[in-house]
Write an enzyme that holds these catalytic residues in place. Structure first.
Site, PDB file in Angstrom:
ATOM      1  N   GLU A  79      -0.092  -1.196   5.786  1.00 45.69           N
ATOM      2  CA  GLU A  79       0.951  -0.697   6.704  1.00 45.69           C
ATOM      3  C   GLU A  79       0.734   0.775   7.007  1.00 45.69           C
ATOM      4  OE1 GLU A  79       4.543   1.100   8.290  1.00 45.69           O
ATOM      5  OE2 GLU A  79       3.608   1.630   6.387  1.00 45.69           O
TER       6      GLU A  79
ATOM      7  N   ASP B 147       0.843  -1.205   0.000  1.00 41.00           N
ATOM      8  CA  ASP B 147       0.000   0.000   0.000  1.00 41.00           C
ATOM      9  C   ASP B 147       0.874   1.249   0.000  1.00 41.00           C
ATOM     10  OD1 ASP B 147       0.646  -0.976   2.692  1.00 41.00           O
ATOM     11  OD2 ASP B 147      -0.594   0.677   3.467  1.00 41.00           O
TER      12      ASP B 147
END
Lengths: 422, 422
Positions: free
Chosen positions: A165, A100
């Site tokens: 994350e 991400d």
């Protein structure tokens, strides 16, 4: 061995650069990770790893005490894990990177398309290049080099490409819950090639400071929530001083404020000529490697209770404190841990220089791996700390290749070479 | 004479209450004043006044140096003026009230419908009851009493029902530009029956305080606009102390801060874990009766320039200062003015008590009348200062009638009784 690894990586520079470009050109912001994760899964299959691709079960995960995410469904946002089984008798290694990326922000501040993947002067540009698709490529090159050179390992390699994350670590948590663990872990977050055995944790808080409204022309009849919020900010500043005075870890020697408390947002009042009756503050509290999130929350709670000693207004109108949004568990691996020794040794071998060992000023998924996943995690990677989350994010490709070389040698040294066939 | 007036008003309490209810039940917020103004125009025609109803020409008015409004067209928002010509030889009197009301705000904080007009225990409830439709009813009752009793006046009465008082006075300004003026003026704003020969002016400002962004984990690499805005607020607080120390007018004797500077809005930063790079402050600067708006602006400009002496950051990054939104010109009539004497005398006659003479802590259209319209204006009215702009706004009907009586007697005394037919 080092020579073979170096040569393999040197010969696969263009191919790996093209793959990194492909990844950067996919805007894998939260909720949009699927295409990039499919690409990674393909690559892992090509490398003959056992591939596990799954969408974490949001409802089940939400029950975990360390779950933290603004969403509760991960449909369309898969995690990918690839396992390379060793022949046995060696130490296992978990290699983790997140897929991400944070949003590109204001496009006008970018000199080029935020997802261009363009290479200029040896630097590859685009959101996620540094944080942390470049680091992920280092991991994949390291694994591929080992595989391609026919090196047999004793211990297992577990490669994780995770989601979430940037918003609290639910992807890595889901992999932990699924049972993935190892004797050590490495996350190649952008550290400028420094080695971080410890990582600062952090949590977000929101406070509401109360006042009493009045007309601005008779402001003395009211109580300004803006003035009261200044008192709150100064009070928090004292807590920051107090907490940092207790940090004696030499890894923080070069850091003026090892665990800062940042007030990032202030918002209050709604009319120029009225006394503001509410101010909202939002901030981030840094959590020391040796501390727990709950300890830090409790210290904040007790500290805020002392406000009323300074100003009786707060006795009757205590600011509310809420913990919301993201949190990162601090990471805390002993600098003398065996995996640190291996990593430092390979760093010296490749760079011909002494590594910089520090504690990171921000959290990573490493805290979850170390504290929750029973897998001591060290953070070391090729990206540039300063450009992460900023416009014109980029990475120096040479560092990606150097990191790949160090990681490949670390894998071999840590997992152990199987000489049974030799 | 006083007895006749008193009796007439006593006999017309219910009728006037019903008319006030009708006015309060029209939510005449900015842009929605037409229905209420038509009602007033009808009433003035019924009283045989010469009626002038017009929509101010926004484009022409915008060229006036004292024009201040968030809009530049007043289509659908008429002013109404009614003139009752005297027989000549007397002093003229301008009676001004505004028909616009501020929005009702959060309806949940109202015990009843915000525009109910309900009467409970002698109080009439609803947005605008106090500020200032109740005062307008006092004016209309006073005029009607004089008319009904067949009293002939020497001087003219000019009655103005204006728009836009709540947002900078463009309605009163339009009437001034059209040529309406008199030897004195009265505005029955909610003063709790106190008499205000002087009124505080005010202006709105907006400041932008700059910082430099950074990650919250390394906040020492940035400059917090939130911390810099605290320095700005404290600097402004010093200016307030300085300016108020210069106020020696005895009319401000009971006022702890005669001309406050209120910071009403603060807004900055957009991410808990980032250092805020901008903070916006909005506020209201009180302007002393003897001061001009431009003088006050200039003092603020010079004071803000001194910030850089305290902190060199401000030399390279001075906060911007913008004057925006509403402004109210201060009013400044000598407490010994002849009209003051007349008003005080009639107050004593009706109330059998000494009037409280003060300077208002807020602006009204009186400043424009006095400073721009060449018409010395005094503010005195039946509304309750504390509930203006607040939920559950209401007015004590008895005060509306008392004010009507005082104003009727003041009209007769000031404009002069024509005894030629007697």
């Amino acid at each position: 061995m080092q020579k073979h690894i170096h040569e393999w990586i040197h010969l696969h520079r263009e191919e790996s650069t093209a793959f990194l470009q492909k990844l950067v050109r996919i805007p894998s912001t939260q909720g949009n990770e699927q295409r990039a994760q499919f690409l990674i899964a393909d690559k892992l299959l090509e490398l003959s790893l056992d591939v596990d691709l799954w969408e974490p079960d949001g409802e089940a995960l939400a029950l975990h005490p360390y779950f933290c995410s603004p969403r509760n469904t991960f449909i369309g946002s898969p995690n990918v894990v690839g396992v390379l089984k060793g022949v046995g008798g060696g130490r296992s290694l978990l290699l983790n990177g997140h897929m991400d990326v944070v949003p590109e922000g204001n496009r006008a501040q970018w000199q080029d398309d935020p997802f261009s993947g363009n290479v200029v002067d040896g630097k590859l540009y685009g959101r996620g290049a540094t944080d942390m698709k470049g680091g992920n490529i280092s991991l994949l090159m390291a694994i591929e080099a080992v595989q391609s050179l026919g090196i047999k390992l004793k211990g297992d390699i577990i490669f994780e490409s995770v989601i979430e994350e940037e918003s609290g670590g639910a992807g890595t948590l889901a992999a932990i819950v699924k049972g993935y663990k190892a004797d050590a872990a490495l996350i190649p977050e952008p550290t400028n090639m420094r080695i971080f055995p410890k990582q600062q944790g952090s949590m977000w808080f929101r406070m509401e400071v109360k006042g009493r409204s009045a007309h601005g022309g008779t402001r003395y009849e009211g109580v300004s929530a803006i003035e009261k919020s200044i008192a709150v900010i100064q009070h928090i500043r004292e807590l920051e001083v107090d907490r940092n005075a207790r940090i004696s870890d030499p890894l923080y020697a070069n850091n003026p404020i090892p665990i800062p408390i940042n007030i990032g947002v202030i918002q209050g009042g709604n009319w120029p000529s009225s006394v503001a009756d509410t101010v909202k503050l939002e901030g981030r509290m840094g959590v020391a490697p040796a501390e727990t999130l709950d300890d830090a929350k409790e210290e904040m709670r007790q500290w805020m209770a002392k406000l009323s000693v300074k100003d009786p207004w707060f006795a009757a109108h205590p600011p509310t404190v809420e913990w919301f949004g993201a949190q990162w568990v601090p990471g805390n691996v002993d600098p003398d841990h065996a995996f640190m020794q291996v990593l430092m040794q390979q760093f010296r071998a490749v760079k011909q220089d002494e590594p910089v060992i520090e504690a990171s000023p921000w959290g990573t998924d490493g805290g979850l791996l170390t504290q929750v996943g029973d897998t001591p995690c060290i953070v070391f990677g090729p990206g540039i700390t300063q450009v992460a989350h900023y416009p014109n994010e980029h990475i120096v490709l040479e560092h990606v290749f150097e990191a790949a070389e160090i990681i490949a040698l670390t894998i071999i040294q840590w997992c152990g070479l199987d000489n049974s066939e030799a």
